[in-house]
Design a protein around this motif. Structure first.
Motif, short mmCIF file in Angstrom:
data_model
loop_
_atom_site.label_atom_id
_atom_site.label_comp_id
_atom_site.label_asym_id
_atom_site.label_seq_id
_atom_site.Cartn_x
_atom_site.Cartn_y
_atom_site.Cartn_z
N GLN A 49 0.85 -1.19 0.00
CA GLN A 49 0.00 0.00 0.00
C GLN A 49 0.89 1.24 0.00
O GLN A 49 2.02 1.21 0.48
N GLY A 50 0.40 2.34 -0.53
CA GLY A 50 1.13 3.60 -0.50
C GLY A 50 2.32 3.64 -1.44
O GLY A 50 3.27 4.38 -1.22
N PHE A 51 2.30 2.86 -2.52
CA PHE A 51 3.43 2.81 -3.46
C PHE A 51 3.21 3.71 -4.67
O PHE A 51 3.97 3.68 -5.63
N GLU A 52 2.17 4.55 -4.63
CA GLU A 52 1.91 5.47 -5.72
C GLU A 52 3.13 6.37 -5.92
O GLU A 52 3.72 6.86 -4.96
N GLY A 53 3.52 6.57 -7.17
CA GLY A 53 4.70 7.35 -7.48
C GLY A 53 5.95 6.50 -7.58
O GLY A 53 6.96 6.95 -8.13
N GLY A 54 5.90 5.28 -7.05
CA GLY A 54 7.00 4.34 -7.23
C GLY A 54 6.93 3.77 -8.64
O GLY A 54 6.10 4.19 -9.45
N TYR A 55 7.82 2.85 -8.96
CA TYR A 55 7.76 2.30 -10.30
C TYR A 55 7.78 0.78 -10.29
O TYR A 55 8.24 0.16 -9.34
N VAL A 56 7.25 0.22 -11.36
CA VAL A 56 7.31 -1.21 -11.61
C VAL A 56 7.90 -1.42 -12.99
O VAL A 56 7.85 -0.54 -13.84
N LYS A 57 8.50 -2.56 -13.19
CA LYS A 57 9.00 -2.93 -14.52
C LYS A 57 8.06 -3.98 -15.09
O LYS A 57 7.76 -4.96 -14.42
N LEU A 58 7.61 -3.76 -16.30
CA LEU A 58 6.81 -4.75 -17.01
C LEU A 58 7.71 -5.45 -18.00
O LEU A 58 8.52 -4.82 -18.68
N MET A 59 7.59 -6.76 -18.05
CA MET A 59 8.40 -7.58 -18.96
C MET A 59 7.50 -8.09 -20.07
O MET A 59 6.44 -8.66 -19.81
N PHE A 60 7.92 -7.86 -21.31
CA PHE A 60 7.16 -8.28 -22.48
C PHE A 60 7.96 -9.34 -23.23
O PHE A 60 9.19 -9.22 -23.36
N PRO A 61 7.30 -10.37 -23.75
CA PRO A 61 8.02 -11.39 -24.51
C PRO A 61 8.68 -10.78 -25.75
O PRO A 61 8.16 -9.84 -26.33
N ALA A 62 9.79 -11.33 -26.12
CA ALA A 62 10.51 -10.87 -27.30
C ALA A 62 10.97 -12.07 -28.11
O ALA A 62 11.02 -13.19 -27.61
N GLN A 63 11.32 -11.82 -29.35
CA GLN A 63 11.91 -12.88 -30.16
C GLN A 63 13.38 -12.98 -29.79
O GLN A 63 14.16 -12.11 -30.11
N GLY A 64 13.73 -14.00 -29.10
CA GLY A 64 15.09 -14.15 -28.61
C GLY A 64 15.06 -14.58 -27.15
O GLY A 64 14.04 -14.98 -26.62
N ARG A 87 15.96 -12.72 -24.30
CA ARG A 87 15.67 -11.76 -23.25
C ARG A 87 14.35 -11.04 -23.50
O ARG A 87 14.12 -10.55 -24.60
N PRO A 88 13.52 -10.94 -22.46
CA PRO A 88 12.29 -10.16 -22.63
C PRO A 88 12.60 -8.67 -22.69
O PRO A 88 13.69 -8.23 -22.30
N ILE A 89 11.66 -7.91 -23.18
CA ILE A 89 11.79 -6.45 -23.22
C ILE A 89 11.23 -5.92 -21.90
O ILE A 89 10.11 -6.26 -21.51
N ALA A 90 11.99 -5.09 -21.21
CA ALA A 90 11.57 -4.52 -19.92
C ALA A 90 11.34 -3.03 -20.08
O ALA A 90 12.15 -2.33 -20.70
N ARG A 91 10.24 -2.55 -19.51
CA ARG A 91 9.92 -1.12 -19.51
C ARG A 91 9.46 -0.74 -18.11
O ARG A 91 8.74 -1.49 -17.45
N SER A 92 9.86 0.44 -17.66
CA SER A 92 9.46 0.95 -16.34
C SER A 92 8.24 1.84 -16.47
O SER A 92 8.14 2.63 -17.42
N TYR A 93 7.33 1.71 -15.51
CA TYR A 93 6.12 2.52 -15.47
C TYR A 93 5.89 2.99 -14.04
O TYR A 93 6.11 2.25 -13.08
N THR A 94 5.43 4.22 -13.90
CA THR A 94 5.10 4.77 -12.60
C THR A 94 3.75 4.23 -12.14
O THR A 94 2.80 4.18 -12.92
N VAL A 95 3.69 3.84 -10.87
CA VAL A 95 2.44 3.35 -10.30
C VAL A 95 1.52 4.54 -10.06
O VAL A 95 1.87 5.48 -9.35
N ARG A 96 0.37 4.52 -10.69
CA ARG A 96 -0.64 5.57 -10.48
C ARG A 96 -1.43 5.29 -9.22
O ARG A 96 -1.65 6.16 -8.41
N SER A 97 -1.87 4.03 -9.08
CA SER A 97 -2.62 3.65 -7.88
C SER A 97 -2.63 2.14 -7.74
O SER A 97 -2.37 1.41 -8.69
N PHE A 98 -2.94 1.70 -6.53
CA PHE A 98 -3.17 0.29 -6.27
C PHE A 98 -4.37 0.20 -5.33
O PHE A 98 -4.40 0.84 -4.28
N THR A 99 -5.36 -0.59 -5.73
CA THR A 99 -6.56 -0.79 -4.93
C THR A 99 -6.59 -2.24 -4.48
O THR A 99 -6.84 -3.14 -5.29
N ALA A 100 -6.30 -2.46 -3.19
CA ALA A 100 -6.21 -3.82 -2.66
C ALA A 100 -7.54 -4.56 -2.76
O ALA A 100 -7.57 -5.75 -3.06
#
Length: 83
Positions: A35-50, A52-65
């Protein structure tokens, strides 16, 4: 916060503008998301051909438990595919 791998699914997509999209992610792996992680970031991993997956960082807007929903906002680009 530790680097926990979590499998999530897209629960909802909400267009914010022609260039922004709000994405709601859900999954049982979010049961212990902090809880309270808004403004923090998470990395999303997307499948790739090869190896290693492709990783991108995104800011957490909200989390509703109660909904087990993690929300991020994503900028849309003019071309297809992952950036």
């Amino acid at each position: 916060m530790s680097k926990a791998l979590r499998e999530v699914s897209v629960a909802r997509l909400e267009p914010l503008s022609s260039h922004m999209l709000r994405i709601g992610l859900t999954g049982a792996s979010l049961d212990d998301f902090p809880q309270g992680f808004e403004g923090g970031y998470v990395k999303l991993m997307f499948p790739a051909q090869g190896d290693r997956p492709i990783a991108r960082s995104y800011t957490v807007r909200s989390f509703t438990a109660e909904l087990n929903e993690l929300v991020i906002d994503c900028a849309l680009r003019d071309h297809a595919g992952r950036n």
